[in-house]
Design an enzyme around this catalytic site. Structure first.
Site, PDB file in Angstrom:
ATOM      1  N   CYS A 110      47.671  41.451 -59.260  1.00 19.71           N
ATOM      2  CA  CYS A 110      46.858  40.457 -59.082  1.00 19.71           C
ATOM      3  C   CYS A 110      47.743  39.149 -58.461  1.00 19.71           C
ATOM      4  O   CYS A 110      47.634  38.381 -57.601  1.00 19.71           O
ATOM      5  CB  CYS A 110      46.054  39.877 -59.958  1.00 19.71           C
ATOM      6  N   HIS A 115      46.363  35.881 -65.352  1.00 16.95           N
ATOM      7  CA  HIS A 115      45.673  36.557 -64.250  1.00 16.95           C
ATOM      8  C   HIS A 115      45.912  35.612 -63.133  1.00 16.95           C
ATOM      9  O   HIS A 115      45.847  34.354 -63.335  1.00 16.95           O
ATOM     10  CB  HIS A 115      44.194  36.997 -64.692  1.00 16.95           C
TER      11      HIS A 115
END
Length: 805
Positions: free
Chosen positions: A455, A761
């Protein structure tokens, strides 16, 4: 001249090889935590000896496949591995263990017996002498052979199924034209290096190749001949060198498929000579005239040439009589490859009027790979350096160039801009773009697959793809004009080409996307593999810092496109030159440093993203100063540890005058000792695309989660250094290169981070123009924002701004 010529490539000598291996043994022993007690040390020897036995078994299994006169490098490495294991055990038993205090006083009979057994195994080992011989007698020279065009043409006609041709040129050149052969593949010369094995060629170099190329290469051991060729007239040194390296990889570094029964040859004088002599080739119609116009009367392939190349001796003398002369049509067989027209590009962003050209708002010039015209009258690098290092006024002719220094382009400008430069004939693709009326969408809306903790990469890619000027050059292939194959600092186009493939895939899936249509996410595995190949940090599935990846990607693209990447770095300023530089205004000194920087770093990436700041140290006793100038593509600004702040607080923190602590005091060259001193940073160059990293992590990786308020429109004019003494000084002898206030920016991308550095994240927000608005991207998922200021978020980590007027 015979049909084959030997080309000798010097490789490592036996003495150098053994020296390298002994160094590795010593390094292992130095790095390893060697037990200091007899029994644990003997146990470690037993474990390493077991690895040695396994390596010997691998050698035994591989040996029957090896030609004694042509050992592969893979087989050499097996022997080197076994030798390393043996020498580690030998050193531990013969040197390390007898030095232990416990050894001389140890009365334990069990330890004595174990030691005796290990020594006996070591001295009576039947394999080590053979291993030494392989390492010592490995060829000092690798023989590479060439084949004449006439012989290759004859072989293609009579024995085509036994040949595999490898075209070692960029795929774009291969598609335009290549030798006519049904068994042919293309391996881009920028896709491999001399340390590769055949396995890496298959897994890295061919990663984006057609399935047919991969299949042919995987069956390479089934061909009797492998013929390599390139074009000796283009990128001469690099492509020829890479062709020889590939031949060495196939002959000496074949790990998974040793080519003991296959002969590897290089076509003499390359593809251009093949065409010139009338060899059959396949070409797109548009290239036919170009290829044939410069060709003289074919030297082979025509019945009217009885003394042509087909009368030369065959590769195998006993086959001469069985190979009659081949009559070939002098007109090559053409396979039409239609080229799609390249369109104009469209953006939803409103067109921003450009100021009329004048001294303070210069015109925009096209990008060109030549050095800046502001230094074009300085004929040699040494002259350039001398001019850049002194306060002597530059030639008045340069002042006229100031009218050509440019400001950031409006969104309706067609190509990335760079300072005023001499023009060069570029690819016809640019004209094709300008002559085509089709319109394409640059505001791409498509997700990216997360292939395992990537990510950090996806959020940066989404933001960079929101940079229209960057995307445009990779969609219209303008970037291909600027790949520097001679630079030792880049990947020779490997990263740039794979980035272009990714951008084109995103455009294919994400252009003209209606709001209610969900597109298929784009695979990023190939691009990530290339990144991991260039920097091992990105080769695994570990989470990484997205701003570091952004820096890596921009640096890599810059070095691939760096027109001055093959030039030597400039010498540091002398003490006298530094003293003279300190007397200048900050604007003049920083501009001179920027000109020096461009002499070795000059690309479209620099033009778009690169800025500069000054770092000044000052002695508080004598007030002596020392100023250095640093470039940046990602500007990291500190986040104050307060309850609330805005981004201007971060810039104030970045540019404040800091009093250095006792341990950090500057050693003043005037006082000749450490003195109380201060340090201050000033931004001296603001780029067109400004990427700001909010430094939320300290040296212990603790995260500062304070909400940094950042605006959609940002004015950084107050933080652009006019001079340290606040004098507004106008430099008339050096170009402004767009550094004319005001410096107003508009937000177009936000990379966000939630959680800790190692367990968090990454997501992103990207502006897709006034019609589509802001979109939120979470790997393969995306959606429009749910409220107007959703992109102003406490989790913001990297901000993307573009300059406006």
């Amino acid at each position: 001249m015979g049909s084959e010529q030997a080309l000798s490539e010097v490789v490592e000598s036996a003495k150098e090889r053994f020296g390298r291996l002994r160094h590795l043994v010593q390094k292992f022993l130095d790095d390893d935590d060697v037990p200091q007690e007899c029994l644990p040390l003997l146990q470690e020897c037993a474990e390493i000896w077991s690895s040695y036995v396994d390596a010997c078994q691998d050698i035994t299994m591989q040996a029957p496949k090896e030609d004694a006169n042509r050992l592969s490098k893979g087989f050499l490495r097996l022997n080197e591995t076994a030798f390393l294991y043996y020498m580690i055990v030998y050193t531990l038993l013969e040197d390390t263990l007898p030095r232990l205090k416990e050894f001389s006083s140890n009365k334990d009979q069990n330890v004595r017996n174990l030691y005796g057994e290990r020594i006996q195994l070591l001295h009576n080992d039947p394999n080590i002498e053979r291993i030494r011989n392989v390492i010592e007698n490995y060829p000092k020279f690798i023989q590479l052979q060439t084949i004449e065009p006439g012989k290759l043409s004859s072989m293609l006609h009579f024995h085509g199924d036994a040949l595999l041709l490898i075209d070692v040129r960029p795929r774009s050149e291969f598609v335009r034209a290549h030798i006519k052969c049904k068994n042919i593949i293309c391996i881009d010369p920028a896709s491999f290096k001399d340390s590769f094995t055949d396995q890496q060629i298959e897994s890295v170099s061919l990663i984006t190749s057609p399935h047919s190329d991969i299949t042919f290469f995987s069956n390479r051991d089934k061909f009797k001949f492998i013929i390599l060729y390139t074009d000796t007239q283009l990128h001469n040194n690099f492509q020829q060198r890479q062709t020889r390296i590939l031949a060495k990889i196939l002959s000496q570094n074949s790990v998974i498929k040793p080519l003991s029964g296959t002969k590897i040859l290089i076509l003499e004088n390359g593809f251009s000579n093949w065409v010139k002599l009338g060899g059959a080739y396949q070409s797109s119609v548009s290239e036919t005239a170009h290829l044939t116009s410069s060709s003289s009367t074919p030297a082979f392939g025509s019945p009217q040439v009885p003394t042509g190349l087909f009368n030369q001796k065959s590769l195998s003398p006993n086959k001469d009589k069985s190979m009659p002369m081949v009559s070939m049509n002098t007109q090559p067989l053409l396979t039409t490859v239609q080229r799609p027209q390249l369109p104009l590009y469209y953006s939803d962003l409103p067109i921003i009027p450009q100021p009329s050209p004048n001294r303070n708002s210069p015109t925009v010039q096209k990008f060109s790979p030549h050095p800046p015209t502001t230094l074009s009258k300085l004929n040699t690098p040494s002259t350039i350096q001398n001019k850049a290092n002194t306060v002597e006024r530059i030639s008045p002719d340069i002042r006229a160039a100031q009218a050509h220094a440019y400001l950031p382009p409006a969104s309706n400008v067609f190509s990335p801009r760079i300072p005023p430069l001499p023009q060069q004939n570029l690819s016809s693709s640019r004209q094709t773009i300008l002559n085509n009326s089709q319109v394409l969408d640059l505001d791409l809306i498509v997700g990216l697959e997360n292939i395992g903790n990537c990510c950090y990469m996806n959020c940066i890619l989404q933001c960079l793809v929101g940079t229209h000027d960057l995307v445009r050059m990779f969609l219209d292939n303008t970037y291909l004009n600027f790949i520097n194959f001679d630079s030792s600092r880049g990947s020779k186009g490997l990263l740039a080409k794979n980035f272009a493939i990714l951008v084109n895939n995103m455009h294919r899936h994400g252009a003209f996307t209606p709001p209610n249509v969900r597109t298929i996410p784009v695979q990023t595995i190939q691009f990530k593999k290339i990144c991991g190949h260039i920097n091992p940090m990105y080769s695994d599935s570990m989470q990484q810092d997205c701003q570091e990846f952004c820096q890596f990607l921009l640096d890599g693209l810059h070095e691939d496109l760096n027109q001055n990447g093959s030039k030597k770095h400039l010498k540091q300023l002398s003490d006298e030159e530094e003293r003279m530089r300190e007397k200048m205004s900050i604007r003049k000194a920083s501009a001179l440093e920027w000109e020096r920087f461009l002499l070795t770093d000059f690309s479209a990436i620099i033009d778009l993203f690169q800025g500069q700041y000054a770092s000044r140290l000052q002695c508080q006793v004598c007030e002596h100063t020392s100023t250095t100038y640093q470039t940046f593509s990602v500007l990291s600004v500190p986040v104050p540890r307060v309850k609330t702040c805005n981004i201007l607080d971060c810039f104030r923190e970045f540019t404040k005058c800091e009093r250095l602590g006792v341990d950090e005091q500057w050693s003043c060259p005037k006082c000749l000792k450490k003195q109380p001193s201060t340090k201050q940073l000033k931004i001296t160059r603001l780029p067109k695309k400004l990427i700001i990293n909010l430094k939320r992590f300290d040296n212990q990786m603790n995260k500062n989660n304070v909400f940094v308020q950042y605006p959609y429109s940002l004015d950084l004019t107050p933080y652009w250094a006019r001079d340290f003494n606040h004098e507004a000084i106008v430099n008339e002898d050096i170009p402004t290169r767009g550094q004319v206030p005001p410096f107003r920016y508009r937000l177009y991308g936000v990379a966000c981070h939630s959680g800790s550095l190692y367990g968090g994240h990454y997501t992103s927000y990207v502006y897709k123009g006034p019609k589509k608005g802001w979109y939120f991207f979470d790997d393969s998922l995306y959606r429009p924002i749910t409220f107007s200021t959703e992109f102003i978020t406490p989790s913001a980590y990297v901000l993307f701004y573009e300059r406006i007027f």
